[in-house]
Design a protein around this motif. Structure first.
Motif, PDB file in Angstrom:
ATOM      1  N   ALA A   1       0.825  -1.211   0.000  1.00  0.00           N
ATOM      2  CA  ALA A   1       0.000   0.000   0.000  1.00  0.00           C
ATOM      3  C   ALA A   1       0.859   1.261   0.000  1.00  0.00           C
ATOM      4  CB  ALA A   1      -0.919   0.004   1.220  1.00  0.00           C
ATOM      5  N   LEU A   2       2.157   1.100   0.162  1.00  0.00           N
ATOM      6  CA  LEU A   2       3.051   2.254   0.257  1.00  0.00           C
ATOM      7  C   LEU A   2       3.845   2.432  -1.045  1.00  0.00           C
ATOM      8  CD1 LEU A   2       4.394   1.594   3.875  1.00  0.00           C
ATOM      9  CD2 LEU A   2       2.477   3.057   3.181  1.00  0.00           C
ATOM     10  N   GLY A   3       4.455   3.577  -1.196  1.00  0.00           N
ATOM     11  CA  GLY A   3       5.290   3.817  -2.373  1.00  0.00           C
ATOM     12  C   GLY A   3       4.898   5.100  -3.078  1.00  0.00           C
ATOM     13  N   ASP A   4       3.685   5.583  -2.794  1.00  0.00           N
ATOM     14  CA  ASP A   4       3.202   6.750  -3.524  1.00  0.00           C
ATOM     15  C   ASP A   4       2.329   7.598  -2.609  1.00  0.00           C
ATOM     16  OD1 ASP A   4       2.770   8.401  -5.683  1.00  0.00           O
ATOM     17  OD2 ASP A   4       0.988   7.300  -6.349  1.00  0.00           O
ATOM     18  N   CYS A   5       2.606   7.540  -1.325  1.00  0.00           N
ATOM     19  CA  CYS A   5       1.759   8.278  -0.399  1.00  0.00           C
ATOM     20  C   CYS A   5       2.569   8.694   0.820  1.00  0.00           C
ATOM     21  CB  CYS A   5       0.572   7.409   0.049  1.00  0.00           C
ATOM     22  SG  CYS A   5       1.059   5.979   1.031  1.00  0.00           S
ATOM     23  N   VAL A   6       1.935   9.500   1.647  1.00  0.00           N
ATOM     24  CA  VAL A   6       2.506   9.835   2.944  1.00  0.00           C
ATOM     25  C   VAL A   6       1.768   8.996   3.986  1.00  0.00           C
ATOM     26  CG1 VAL A   6       2.601  11.655   4.707  1.00  0.00           C
ATOM     27  CG2 VAL A   6       3.248  12.160   2.334  1.00  0.00           C
ATOM     28  N   LEU A   7       2.531   8.380   4.880  1.00  0.00           N
ATOM     29  CA  LEU A   7       1.913   7.608   5.952  1.00  0.00           C
ATOM     30  C   LEU A   7       1.996   8.431   7.232  1.00  0.00           C
ATOM     31  CD1 LEU A   7       0.756   4.818   6.879  1.00  0.00           C
ATOM     32  CD2 LEU A   7       3.130   4.198   7.447  1.00  0.00           C
ATOM     33  N   ALA A   8       0.842   8.695   7.828  1.00  0.00           N
ATOM     34  CA  ALA A   8       0.816   9.420   9.098  1.00  0.00           C
ATOM     35  C   ALA A   8       0.478   8.422  10.196  1.00  0.00           C
ATOM     36  CB  ALA A   8      -0.239  10.521   9.053  1.00  0.00           C
ATOM     37  N   VAL A   9       1.390   8.263  11.145  1.00  0.00           N
ATOM     38  CA  VAL A   9       1.149   7.322  12.242  1.00  0.00           C
ATOM     39  C   VAL A   9       0.863   8.115  13.514  1.00  0.00           C
ATOM     40  CG1 VAL A   9       2.055   5.413  13.607  1.00  0.00           C
ATOM     41  CG2 VAL A   9       2.761   5.673  11.217  1.00  0.00           C
ATOM     42  N   VAL A  10      -0.257   7.807  14.114  1.00  0.00           N
ATOM     43  CA  VAL A  10      -0.613   8.441  15.384  1.00  0.00           C
ATOM     44  C   VAL A  10      -0.213   7.469  16.486  1.00  0.00           C
ATOM     45  CG1 VAL A  10      -2.463   9.411  16.777  1.00  0.00           C
ATOM     46  CG2 VAL A  10      -2.521   9.633  14.273  1.00  0.00           C
TER      47      VAL A  10
ATOM     48  N   THR B   1       3.721  10.998  13.540  1.00  0.00           N
ATOM     49  CA  THR B   1       4.960  10.880  12.776  1.00  0.00           C
ATOM     50  C   THR B   1       4.571  10.706  11.306  1.00  0.00           C
ATOM     51  OG1 THR B   1       6.026   9.763  14.633  1.00  0.00           O
ATOM     52  CG2 THR B   1       7.102   9.561  12.490  1.00  0.00           C
ATOM     53  N   TYR B   2       5.169  11.527  10.440  1.00  0.00           N
ATOM     54  CA  TYR B   2       4.879  11.421   9.009  1.00  0.00           C
ATOM     55  C   TYR B   2       6.028  10.731   8.285  1.00  0.00           C
ATOM     56  CZ  TYR B   2       1.251  14.941   9.856  1.00  0.00           C
ATOM     57  OH  TYR B   2       0.141  15.621  10.318  1.00  0.00           O
ATOM     58  N   PHE B   3       5.686   9.781   7.437  1.00  0.00           N
ATOM     59  CA  PHE B   3       6.678   9.118   6.594  1.00  0.00           C
ATOM     60  C   PHE B   3       6.332   9.363   5.131  1.00  0.00           C
ATOM     61  CE2 PHE B   3       6.364   6.355  10.394  1.00  0.00           C
ATOM     62  CZ  PHE B   3       7.684   6.425  10.823  1.00  0.00           C
TER      63      PHE B   3
END
Lengths: 347, 347
Positions: free
Chosen positions: B137-146, B153-155
């Motif tokens: 699901a990753l590779g083209d988005c920003v992941l925001a972890v709460v 934390t933003y990745f």
């Protein structure tokens, strides 16, 4: 000069005692001028050209003849420590004089000292990176890990006793809601966050703190002490539901740290359970957190690579890596936690 | 001003369109002056005091009323991005104009832009630290972890295409022994180590390189190409024996990197599979390794905490964290590897 294999030692005669043992700390005397060498010692003398052959084998043949996946890592660590200028013995009874080294593989003497001097610089356990090592075996030794490319990483291990000077009087019965996997307190006393460093203001640090978010661990700890108006058992059950058994171990560790006047906050940004502050007086001027704490179940077995990851990260952020190994039956001292610190070492 | 819940939106009438949508980018017009708000938008307007109540509920009641463990993390990220000065929309069809955001939760517009401008700064996925996220699901988005204390934390995630300029002609049939879980080459050409950065000299870098240790991964790669005189299948089998299926994935990744003229060496000291050098000409003057590579099986699902650990470590040592997700059936392009880079982001 030649040696011959006799079970788990290599015997060498001639003037071996004077040449190898008395002047350079190899092996142990077997009467007369003879000595017995461990296989790693014999391999090292073959490698250096001090021994010509063991049962007709040169270094290559001797190494190829050695069986099991333990020999080469042990030899590599032995040779590395020798190159660093230490005398080293196998941690076996015949080699050790006046010192002991339970559960170790090698004994390293202080620089300039040898087997007869009764002093130990390091007790070393050697593992390959694919082997595992029980947390319970660490705390009083150096762990040498030989990675797949035969580079060696040394870890020093110790049993710390975390303690701090952060103390706060808790409020009573603060209004709070349990929401999914966190808690929000409404209109808490400012000191709860500002002096106690409990929770996170709902809209960041600049808001006027009329709502404070708590993690389930913080909330369970505070509810148990009557500081927030939630039923402690309900909060703990929610923790168990969303996190499984890990929640109980983390709550026990959180509580132990608070009882030791250390402030734990989430270690998420460092991939750990907690980061901790030994001193905390005010939210507006608090220092660097000193420890990263990872909570582990009793009986935990480390993969050296995971250990390397944690220790390297802690090192990079100038913190100490501490493992809290939780015995949920309470353990011998009631706290039920064995604290283990692991750091990098350059011998 | 008041709203009322209508399924998964909150409807607001009056001059809501002009006040909230046209001038501040909340919701979407529903005809006339009315708008529909997502629950996170309504919560934000309640929190700021711009809405008085939704179906009689104030902010606290509205938040308590929201069900599931997805709402609060989504709200926290929405509010954080708003505070950072961005306009943000839920990634749902009715809100989006001229842009798409598959598999996202929130769409962030460039500073100064809004829903009508057809530009996207970030497509954001939101997870709590206890949820998992599929590598695919990753590779083209920003992941925001709460995290559990509600810090975010933003990745940023991307799909890199590792390539380098390190190329070396391999020797043929170098004499070698397979020993337990490593290989020793005897009398190899100096270039194998000095120009190709294969292996580790047996007694450290100062020795005259008459014996070179190889990892099983290096050895299998070299044996497959006839560079060392060992049967490649035998080396691969040994790898499988000591490391299980992970060995095949790591060998595939090692080979892919070498074919891309990138030099992989062990990443053990960083808790990774490999560190890599895009340029490598000579052992006496080579630079900083640029990537840390962790090899993962197809279908891997990340725990946000593990991701946080890897990315933080890579950041601390000024390298990029790259995951090699290996599809052992070969995948669509023959290489069979999906490369995923994850880094920290401050929006």
């Amino acid at each position: 000069m030649n040696g011959h294999i006799d079970g788990d030692v290599v015997r060498v005669g001639g003037d071996a005692r004077q040449r190898f043992h008395d002047s350079r700390g190899y092996g142990y005397p077997t009467g007369g001028n003879g000595i017995a060498l461990a296989h790693v010692e014999a391999a090292h003398l073959l490698y250096r050209g001090d021994l010509d052959a063991v049962d007709g084998m040169d270094f290559r043949a001797f190494v190829r003849d050695a069986t099991g996946n333990r020999f080469l890592p042990q030899f590599l660590v032995y040779a590395d420590l020798r190159e660093r200028g230490f005398y080293v013995s196998p941690a076996r009874e015949e080699w050790l004089q006046q010192v002991t080294a339970p559960e170790s593989d090698l004994v390293v003497y202080p620089r300039g000292k040898g087997p007869g001097d009764g002093e130990v610089a390091y007790r070393v356990r050697v593992v390959g990176e694919r082997q595992t090592i029980a947390a319970a075996a660490l705390g009083d030794c150096v762990l040498a890990v030989v990675d797949e490319e035969s580079e060696i990483t040394y870890f020093e291990t110790a049993s710390p006793d975390p303690a701090g000077a952060a103390d706060i009087e808790l409020p009573t019965g603060v209004d709070a809601d349990l929401l999914a996997d966190r808690v929000v307190c409404w209109g808490p006393p400012a000191a709860l966050y500002e002096s106690g460093f409990y929770g996170t203001p709902l809209a960041g640090r600049d808001a006027d703190h009329d709502a404070l978010q708590l993690s389930l661990v913080e909330a369970a700890y505070l509810a148990e002490r009557g500081a927030i108006a939630l039923d402690a058992a309900t909060v703990r059950e929610r923790g168990q539901t969303v996190e499984g058994d890990r929640f109980g171990r983390r709550l026990r560790t959180y509580g132990a740290l608070r009882e030791r006047n250390v402030v734990p906050k989430t270690g998420f940004k460092f991939g750990a359970d907690f980061r901790t502050y030994a001193e905390f007086e005010d939210i507006d001027e608090f220092g660097h957190s000193e420890l990263l704490v990872r909570v582990l179940p009793a009986g935990h077995v480390f993969s050296p690579r995971d250990l390397s990851l944690d220790v390297r990260l802690a090192n990079g952020v100038r913190k100490q890596m501490v493992f809290a190994v939780v015995d949920e039956t309470g353990g011998r001292d009631g706290e039920g936690i064995t604290w283990l610190r692991v750091g990098r070492l350059t011998p």
